[in-house]
Scaffold this active site. Structure first.
Site, PDB file in Angstrom:
ATOM      1  N   ARG A  64       5.636  -0.942   7.201  1.00 17.67           N
ATOM      2  CA  ARG A  64       5.617  -1.027   5.737  1.00 17.67           C
ATOM      3  C   ARG A  64       4.334  -0.426   5.160  1.00 17.67           C
ATOM      4  O   ARG A  64       4.285  -0.083   3.984  1.00 17.67           O
ATOM      5  CB  ARG A  64       5.697  -2.480   5.272  1.00 17.67           C
ATOM      6  CG  ARG A  64       7.062  -3.104   5.376  1.00 17.67           C
ATOM      7  CD  ARG A  64       7.037  -4.451   4.657  1.00 17.67           C
ATOM      8  NE  ARG A  64       8.344  -5.067   4.651  1.00 17.67           N
ATOM      9  CZ  ARG A  64       8.756  -5.929   5.582  1.00 17.67           C
ATOM     10  NH1 ARG A  64       7.964  -6.256   6.584  1.00 17.67           N
ATOM     11  NH2 ARG A  64       9.953  -6.460   5.519  1.00 17.67           N
ATOM     12  N   ASN A  65       3.305  -0.366   5.982  1.00 18.80           N
ATOM     13  CA  ASN A  65       2.030   0.161   5.499  1.00 18.80           C
ATOM     14  C   ASN A  65       1.808   1.621   5.868  1.00 18.80           C
ATOM     15  O   ASN A  65       0.767   2.195   5.566  1.00 18.80           O
ATOM     16  CB  ASN A  65       0.877  -0.712   6.019  1.00 18.80           C
ATOM     17  CG  ASN A  65       0.872  -2.076   5.351  1.00 18.80           C
ATOM     18  OD1 ASN A  65       1.437  -2.225   4.265  1.00 18.80           O
ATOM     19  ND2 ASN A  65       0.265  -3.059   5.992  1.00 18.80           N
ATOM     20  N   ASP A  74      -3.874  -3.824   9.745  1.00 16.56           N
ATOM     21  CA  ASP A  74      -2.532  -4.251   9.336  1.00 16.56           C
ATOM     22  C   ASP A  74      -1.549  -3.094   9.482  1.00 16.56           C
ATOM     23  O   ASP A  74      -0.761  -2.807   8.587  1.00 16.56           O
ATOM     24  CB  ASP A  74      -2.566  -4.792   7.901  1.00 16.56           C
ATOM     25  CG  ASP A  74      -1.340  -5.643   7.565  1.00 16.56           C
ATOM     26  OD1 ASP A  74      -0.601  -6.032   8.502  1.00 16.56           O
ATOM     27  OD2 ASP A  74      -1.115  -5.906   6.367  1.00 16.56           O
TER      28      ASP A  74
HETATM   29  P1  ADP Z   1       0.522  -4.791  -0.035  1.00 18.11           P
HETATM   30  O1  ADP Z   1      -0.950  -4.621   0.116  1.00 18.11           O
HETATM   31  O2  ADP Z   1       0.847  -5.833  -1.054  1.00 18.11           O
HETATM   32  O3  ADP Z   1       1.210  -5.018   1.258  1.00 18.11           O
HETATM   33  P2  ADP Z   1       1.353  -2.001   0.040  1.00 18.11           P
HETATM   34  O4  ADP Z   1       0.283  -1.036  -0.308  1.00 18.11           O
HETATM   35  O5  ADP Z   1       1.632  -2.169   1.496  1.00 18.11           O
HETATM   36  O6  ADP Z   1       1.074  -3.421  -0.653  1.00 18.11           O
HETATM   37  O7  ADP Z   1       2.675  -1.547  -0.709  1.00 18.11           O
HETATM   38  C1  ADP Z   1       3.862  -2.325  -0.662  1.00 18.11           C
HETATM   39  C2  ADP Z   1       5.087  -1.422  -0.587  1.00 18.11           C
HETATM   40  O8  ADP Z   1       5.131  -0.575  -1.750  1.00 18.11           O
HETATM   41  C3  ADP Z   1       5.089  -0.447   0.600  1.00 18.11           C
HETATM   42  O9  ADP Z   1       5.634  -1.045   1.751  1.00 18.11           O
HETATM   43  C4  ADP Z   1       5.948   0.678   0.078  1.00 18.11           C
HETATM   44  O10 ADP Z   1       7.324   0.343   0.188  1.00 18.11           O
HETATM   45  C5  ADP Z   1       5.594   0.723  -1.417  1.00 18.11           C
HETATM   46  N1  ADP Z   1       4.510   1.701  -1.662  1.00 18.11           N
HETATM   47  C6  ADP Z   1       3.182   1.494  -1.502  1.00 18.11           C
HETATM   48  N2  ADP Z   1       2.467   2.589  -1.800  1.00 18.11           N
HETATM   49  C7  ADP Z   1       3.351   3.545  -2.155  1.00 18.11           C
HETATM   50  C8  ADP Z   1       3.233   4.927  -2.545  1.00 18.11           C
HETATM   51  N3  ADP Z   1       2.041   5.523  -2.628  1.00 18.11           N
HETATM   52  N4  ADP Z   1       4.361   5.599  -2.836  1.00 18.11           N
HETATM   53  C9  ADP Z   1       5.572   4.996  -2.734  1.00 18.11           C
HETATM   54  N5  ADP Z   1       5.753   3.721  -2.358  1.00 18.11           N
HETATM   55  C10 ADP Z   1       4.666   2.983  -2.066  1.00 18.11           C
HETATM   56 MG    MG Z   2       1.362  -3.695   2.769  1.00 12.55          MG
HETATM   57 MG    MG Z   3      -2.137  -5.070   1.719  1.00  9.55          MG
END
Ligand code: ADP
Ligand code: MG
Ligand code: MG
Length: 363
Positions: A171-172, A167
């Site tokens: 955003r990730n 994925d």
């Molecule tokens: P999901 O699995 O629901 O997609 P993510 O891990 O991708 O969740 O996190 C969603 C959003 O949260 C990311 O796109 C980012 O904007 C924010 N985010 C995630 N992890 C962090 C982090 N360690 N520090 C700051 N922001 C974060």
């Molecule tokens: Mg994500």
């Molecule tokens: Mg996810």
């Protein structure tokens, strides 16, 4: 024999209900002291959870809170982070996990990781531009993180198989305070080993490729034509396709690539060509059948060798022929070369460096 048969039945039943095989993972031991953890403001929302800024032992952390329905994503992510040799400067640092009763007495699952103040790469790209070197650093570190995951490791008496992310998107990928990238969100990540996926139970192959974000899906995923006989290579190639789109996003915000003009606002890949929320079928028609990729900006038509190499590297990531794509390690090496190429270009080109010295050597 009856017992063995029963065990087999239970296993295969389980894997039918749970095609991703995530129920097999034993729930992780809680490793965060919830009494010490303060959950503060919401900083991000994903498909499966909310992410908050938190405070743990005086330090800022990110707290990813999954609702009960997303337990499998949580278990999978924690399992990946607990693998040996997962740590890397360009992989999000995991700090621990725990479970608690949320409001309405439903369980929630908490994953605690290092806090990235710039947030996701996408957030960063929306608000910032940078020079060529800054661009190379973002791209190189994203590739380095992915190369680390793709590489199996066997050292110090412990080993782990290669990991595919499945994925990759902007955003990730998150941006650290030193403006390098880390790879996060292991909700769909998977261990792979040659032709087999490292997990128990029956295999239901459709679920191996049927994940990810549609916008970033490679042509072979859209076509249902991923070569599962060599799962390991095929799924790495799927990650590299998506990395190519991410590198395009990073490139489009590099101020040095629009000499004399403004940097255009950040755009998601394909947002010029497709509607705001393209469906799987839209992507199939455009990317797979139409073989389309995001266009390079007009300003990039300039014939300079560094820019040409950048475009080539991106194109070699999103090649229609998955086997022709670069490896993550190779992407990283190419971007390191790009850093040097730009300097050469600057000192050689008389129009860009019109000092008296430069002019005389050019004439
Ligand atoms: P999901 O699995 O629901 O997609 P993510 O891990 O991708 O969740 O996190 C969603 C959003 O949260 C990311 O796109 C980012 O904007 C924010 N985010 C995630 N992890 C962090 C982090 N360690 N520090 C700051 N922001 C974060
Ligand atoms: Mg994500
Ligand atoms: Mg996810």
């Amino acid at each position: 024999i009856f017992l063995l048969f029963r065990m087999y039945r239970i296993r295969s039943l389980k894997s039918k209900m749970d095609p991703l095989g995530m129920l097999e993972a034993a729930p992780p031991e809680p490793s965060v002291d919830l009494d010490q953890l303060k959950v503060m403001n919401l900083v991000g929302q994903g498909r499966y959870c909310n992410v908050y800024r938190g405070i743990l032992e005086e330090g800022e952390v990110a707290v990813k809170i999954f609702a009960g329905a997303s337990r499998q994503c949580y278990l999978n992510e924690v399992e990946m982070y607990n693998l040996a040799h997962i740590e890397h400067p360009n992989v999000l640092r995991f700090l621990g996990s725990s479970e608690r009763m949320g409001q309405d007495n439903w369980p929630e699952y908490l994953l605690v990781a290092e806090y990235m103040s710039h947030g996701s790469l996408m957030n960063y790209l929306k608000e910032n531009t940078y020079d060529w070197l800054g661009m190379c650093r973002l791209g190189q570190t994203a590739a380095a993180g992915l190369a680390h995951l793709h590489q199996s490791v066997d050292k110090g008496g412990s080993s782990r198989p290669a990991i595919v992310h499945r994925d990759i998107n902007s955003r990730n990928v998150l941006v650290k305070s030193d403006l390098t990238c880390v790879i996060g969100d292991f909700g769909f990540a998977m261990k792979v080993f040659g032709s087999s996926v490292v997990r128990e139970g029956d295999e239901d192959n459709s679920t191996i490729t049927d994940v990810g974000t549609v916008r970033y899906m490679s042509p072979e995923v859209l076509d249902g034509a991923v070569n599962l006989r060599d799962c390991e290579s095929a799924l790495k190639q799927v990650d590299i396709y998506a990395l190519g789109l991410v590198l395009w996003e990073i490139g489009t915000r590099c101020s040095e690539l629009y000499p004399g003009g403004d940097v255009p606002p950040y755009k998601l890949p394909f947002s010029d060509e497709l509607c705001p929320h393209p469906t799987f079928e839209d992507m199939q028609v455009h990317v797979s059948r139409g073989r389309k990729r995001p266009a390079f900006p007009d300003a990039w038509k300039e014939n300079n060798q560094a820019l040409r190499s950048l475009k080539e590297t991106i194109e070699d990531c999103w090649d229609h022929d998955s086997e022709a794509r670069l490896t993550a390690l190779c992407v990283e090496e190419r971007i390191i070369e790009l850093m040097v190429l730009w300097d050469k270009h600057h000192t050689v080109s008389p129009t860009i460096n019109p000092t008296s010295e430069g002019m005389t050597s050019a004439t």
